[in-house]
Design an enzyme around this catalytic site. Structure first.
Site, PDB file in Angstrom:
ATOM      1  N   HIS A 105      -2.972 -12.345   1.296  1.00 54.29           N
ATOM      2  CA  HIS A 105      -2.710 -12.588   2.733  1.00 54.29           C
ATOM      3  C   HIS A 105      -3.521 -13.731   3.357  1.00 54.29           C
ATOM      4  O   HIS A 105      -4.296 -13.522   4.270  1.00 54.29           O
ATOM      5  CB  HIS A 105      -2.901 -11.305   3.548  1.00 54.29           C
ATOM      6  CG  HIS A 105      -4.111 -10.467   3.187  1.00 54.29           C
ATOM      7  ND1 HIS A 105      -5.386 -10.977   3.127  1.00 54.29           N
ATOM      8  CD2 HIS A 105      -4.213  -9.153   2.874  1.00 54.29           C
ATOM      9  CE1 HIS A 105      -6.211 -10.006   2.792  1.00 54.29           C
ATOM     10  NE2 HIS A 105      -5.536  -8.891   2.627  1.00 54.29           N
ATOM     11  N   ASP A 119      -8.726  -4.592  -2.523  1.00 53.01           N
ATOM     12  CA  ASP A 119      -8.064  -4.893  -1.252  1.00 53.01           C
ATOM     13  C   ASP A 119      -8.257  -3.797  -0.208  1.00 53.01           C
ATOM     14  O   ASP A 119      -8.244  -2.615  -0.499  1.00 53.01           O
ATOM     15  CB  ASP A 119      -6.565  -5.123  -1.444  1.00 53.01           C
ATOM     16  CG  ASP A 119      -5.922  -5.534  -0.144  1.00 53.01           C
ATOM     17  OD1 ASP A 119      -6.296  -6.589   0.381  1.00 53.01           O
ATOM     18  OD2 ASP A 119      -5.087  -4.785   0.384  1.00 53.01           O
ATOM     19  N   ASN A 152      -6.413   1.362  -2.939  1.00 51.42           N
ATOM     20  CA  ASN A 152      -7.225   2.098  -1.950  1.00 51.42           C
ATOM     21  C   ASN A 152      -6.597   3.432  -1.542  1.00 51.42           C
ATOM     22  O   ASN A 152      -6.326   3.701  -0.378  1.00 51.42           O
ATOM     23  CB  ASN A 152      -7.524   1.229  -0.717  1.00 51.42           C
ATOM     24  CG  ASN A 152      -6.274   0.752   0.003  1.00 51.42           C
ATOM     25  OD1 ASN A 152      -5.186   0.737  -0.569  1.00 51.42           O
ATOM     26  ND2 ASN A 152      -6.431   0.370   1.260  1.00 51.42           N
ATOM     27  N   HIS A 205       0.860  -1.189   0.000  1.00 51.41           N
ATOM     28  CA  HIS A 205       0.000   0.000   0.000  1.00 51.41           C
ATOM     29  C   HIS A 205       0.891   1.231   0.000  1.00 51.41           C
ATOM     30  O   HIS A 205       1.579   1.503   0.985  1.00 51.41           O
ATOM     31  CB  HIS A 205      -0.922   0.020   1.220  1.00 51.41           C
ATOM     32  CG  HIS A 205      -1.925  -1.095   1.210  1.00 51.41           C
ATOM     33  ND1 HIS A 205      -3.176  -0.964   0.649  1.00 51.41           N
ATOM     34  CD2 HIS A 205      -1.842  -2.368   1.659  1.00 51.41           C
ATOM     35  CE1 HIS A 205      -3.835  -2.120   0.769  1.00 51.41           C
ATOM     36  NE2 HIS A 205      -3.047  -2.989   1.374  1.00 51.41           N
ATOM     37  N   LEU A 206       0.923   1.924  -1.135  1.00 55.60           N
ATOM     38  CA  LEU A 206       1.532   3.254  -1.172  1.00 55.60           C
ATOM     39  C   LEU A 206       0.342   4.174  -0.909  1.00 55.60           C
ATOM     40  O   LEU A 206      -0.781   3.821  -1.215  1.00 55.60           O
ATOM     41  CB  LEU A 206       2.173   3.498  -2.537  1.00 55.60           C
ATOM     42  CG  LEU A 206       3.240   2.456  -2.915  1.00 55.60           C
ATOM     43  CD1 LEU A 206       3.731   2.685  -4.335  1.00 55.60           C
ATOM     44  CD2 LEU A 206       4.392   2.478  -1.929  1.00 55.60           C
ATOM     45  N   ARG A 207       0.544   5.297  -0.318  1.00 49.11           N
ATOM     46  CA  ARG A 207      -0.631   6.089   0.088  1.00 49.11           C
ATOM     47  C   ARG A 207      -0.884   7.292  -0.795  1.00 49.11           C
ATOM     48  O   ARG A 207      -1.704   8.147  -0.464  1.00 49.11           O
ATOM     49  CB  ARG A 207      -0.457   6.527   1.544  1.00 49.11           C
ATOM     50  CG  ARG A 207      -0.326   5.382   2.537  1.00 49.11           C
ATOM     51  CD  ARG A 207      -1.489   4.417   2.473  1.00 49.11           C
ATOM     52  NE  ARG A 207      -1.514   3.553   3.655  1.00 49.11           N
ATOM     53  CZ  ARG A 207      -2.352   2.537   3.822  1.00 49.11           C
ATOM     54  NH1 ARG A 207      -3.227   2.241   2.866  1.00 49.11           N
ATOM     55  NH2 ARG A 207      -2.313   1.809   4.924  1.00 49.11           N
ATOM     56  N   HIS A 255       0.762   3.704   8.365  1.00 55.11           N
ATOM     57  CA  HIS A 255      -0.161   4.617   9.062  1.00 55.11           C
ATOM     58  C   HIS A 255       0.647   5.560   9.930  1.00 55.11           C
ATOM     59  O   HIS A 255       1.703   5.176  10.458  1.00 55.11           O
ATOM     60  CB  HIS A 255      -1.132   3.840   9.953  1.00 55.11           C
ATOM     61  CG  HIS A 255      -2.140   3.044   9.187  1.00 55.11           C
ATOM     62  ND1 HIS A 255      -3.101   3.627   8.389  1.00 55.11           N
ATOM     63  CD2 HIS A 255      -2.331   1.712   9.088  1.00 55.11           C
ATOM     64  CE1 HIS A 255      -3.839   2.667   7.827  1.00 55.11           C
ATOM     65  NE2 HIS A 255      -3.387   1.497   8.225  1.00 55.11           N
ATOM     66  N   ASP A 305       2.005  -6.862   2.350  1.00 52.14           N
ATOM     67  CA  ASP A 305       0.842  -6.064   2.774  1.00 52.14           C
ATOM     68  C   ASP A 305       1.306  -4.827   3.559  1.00 52.14           C
ATOM     69  O   ASP A 305       0.683  -4.440   4.551  1.00 52.14           O
ATOM     70  CB  ASP A 305      -0.154  -6.891   3.596  1.00 52.14           C
ATOM     71  CG  ASP A 305      -1.548  -6.257   3.609  1.00 52.14           C
ATOM     72  OD1 ASP A 305      -1.745  -5.193   2.981  1.00 52.14           O
ATOM     73  OD2 ASP A 305      -2.449  -6.824   4.270  1.00 52.14           O
TER      74      ASP A 305
HETATM   75 ZN    ZN Z   1      -6.335  -7.018   2.335  1.00 53.81          ZN
HETATM   76 ZN    ZN Z   2      -3.594  -4.978   1.776  1.00 50.60          ZN
END
Ligand code: ZN
Ligand code: ZN
Length: 428
Positions: free
Chosen positions: A233, A153, A95, A63-65, A312, A308
């Site tokens: 995952h 995801d 996301n 996840h890059l934001r 945060h 994953d």
């Molecule tokens: Zn997930």
């Molecule tokens: Zn994920």
């Protein structure tokens, strides 16, 4: 002509069944030759004596934001954390804000990834608009712009009819469907795995069944649609067994596991007294699940190790356990955890490790890479299996610090990362 000679390393390349001491020559960003001895006159030399030289590691699940949450991670800081952790390519989940559900967001991510000139960044497009599980995203348009898979995801696609249509579409565009498997109706506001520790702590639990239901559903949908599905995952014993059986039936099903799901159990939430760095989706599971996941890694049911990586901000993770966001970062600890927890315990071999982190991920998403064949791009990860490290989150390249492994002493680490022939990271 730019050249680099990697001398005296042990080359492990499952794509060519090579596991031997060899010299490797890179010319103009590509693998030029692999020989027992290559003459080093007037060439820059990297001495890899005692080190393992493998095709670059590929993370299927990052996840890059950016766009939207740059205070947690940008494409550049995430790609830098990747090379610092031994990854030459990362695949980033949609996301963000806006969600990557259309070609302009896809193009933006690809552009930023190229500008960063670090690990290669491959975007994963959304399955549904806004990840809302209502209607399909612009999948064809995103494919043309460069997505390598589709996934909602962070959320599951709870509408089975919609998931079936997404799988039918995915066949037209030859894209794998990455499933975050979690039945949304079983326990909507869970905080941890449902078991003895959730009962002890008085936290709302999520039964492993929520995952198992979706894994089983999606395998059945893959069977009728012919779609390639990839279970993200995987974390429960039953889900591993479902995938094992599906593979026996010849279905195009693959799956990944995160380092935290083969390292930690739900007891950690109890021992660490509500440390929110033990909160993620899926939650840390029971001991029997962790053992089943390790069996799945050993017998080849599990195809890939993926991080994953979910950055945060510290303030967000300081919330009460119930309210803190799910997820931990993983790009800079994955390789050491794999070496320490799996290779040094003789659970998997170094060659299996390279399959799990490079060769299989390349095949699952059909990416260039995962191989040291002559002529291929020189993306290379060099590791020292015996180097002892102490995880120090304050030194991470990631913008975020949310890891449960801070202070851990681990044996084995990546020591150099080469992308397109350039050494982008070295530990000494
Ligand atoms: Zn997930
Ligand atoms: Zn994920």
């Amino acid at each position: 002509m730019s050249s680099l000679l990697i001398k005296n390393g042990i080359i492990i390349d499952p794509s060519q069944s090579i596991e031997a001491k060899r010299d490797l020559l890179i010319q103009d960003g590509r693998i030029a030759s692999i020989e027992e001895m290559i003459d080093a006159r007037e060439i820059e030399v990297f001495d890899a004596n005692g080190l393992i030289v493998a095709p670059g590691y590929i993370d299927l699940h990052t996840h890059l934001r950016e766009p939207g949450f740059e205070y947690k991670e940008t494409i550049e800081t995430g790609a830098r954390a990747a090379v610092a952790g031994g990854f030459t390519s990362i695949c980033c989940m949609p996301n963000t804000n806006p969600v990557n559900d259309n070609s302009s967001v896809t193009s933006f991510i690809i552009e930023q990834g190229k500008l960063a000139r670090l690990a290669k960044v491959y975007p994963v497009g959304a399955i549904t608009h806004g990840l809302r599980s209502e209607r399909l995203a612009e999948i064809g348009e995103m494919k043309n712009a460069g997505i390598v898979a589709i996934s909602d995801d962070g959320k599951a696609v709870c509408d089975s009819g919609l998931m079936r249509r997404a799988m039918e579409y995915s066949c037209d565009f030859d894209l794998p469907v990455v499933d975050h498997c979690e039945d949304c109706t079983i326990s909507p506001d869970w905080a941890m795995h449902e078991g003895e520790y959730s009962a002890l702590l008085g936290l709302k639990g999520l039964s492993g069944t929520a995952e198992d239901l979706h894994v089983s559903r999606d395998i059945q949908l893959a069977e009728i649609t012919g779609a390639r599905i990839h279970i993200a995952h995987i974390s429960t014993a039953k889900s591993v067994e479902f995938v094992r059986q599906a593979k026996k039936r010849g279905l195009p099903v693959s799956c990944e596991v995160t380092p935290h799901h083969f390292t930690l159990t739900d007891e950690e939430v109890y021992k660490r007294k509500f440390d929110t760095n033990t909160k993620m989706a899926p939650p840390l599971r029971a001991k029997a699940d962790v053992e089943a996941v390790i069996d799945g890694l050993r017998d080849g049911t599990i195809d890939a190790i993926a991080t994953d990586h979910a950055p945060h901000h510290a303030n967000e993770k300081m919330l009460e356990f119930d309210h803190a966001p799910n997820g931990i970062i993983g790009l800079e600890t994955a390789v050491s955890l794999t070496l320490d927890r799996l290779v040094h315990r003789d659970l998997i071999s170094l060659s299996q490790m390279v399959r799990l982190l490079s060769w299989h991920p390349a095949q699952i998403f059909k990416l260039a890479g995962g191989t040291l064949k002559i002529g291929s791009r020189a993306d290379i990860t060099i590791i020292d299996p015996n180097r002892k490290i102490r995880v120090d989150a304050s030194q991470f390249q990631s913008k975020s610090r949310n890891t449960p492994f801070d202070g851990w002493e681990l044996k084995g680490a990546s020591v150099a990362t080469i992308v397109d022939g350039d050494i982008l990271w070295r530990a000494f």
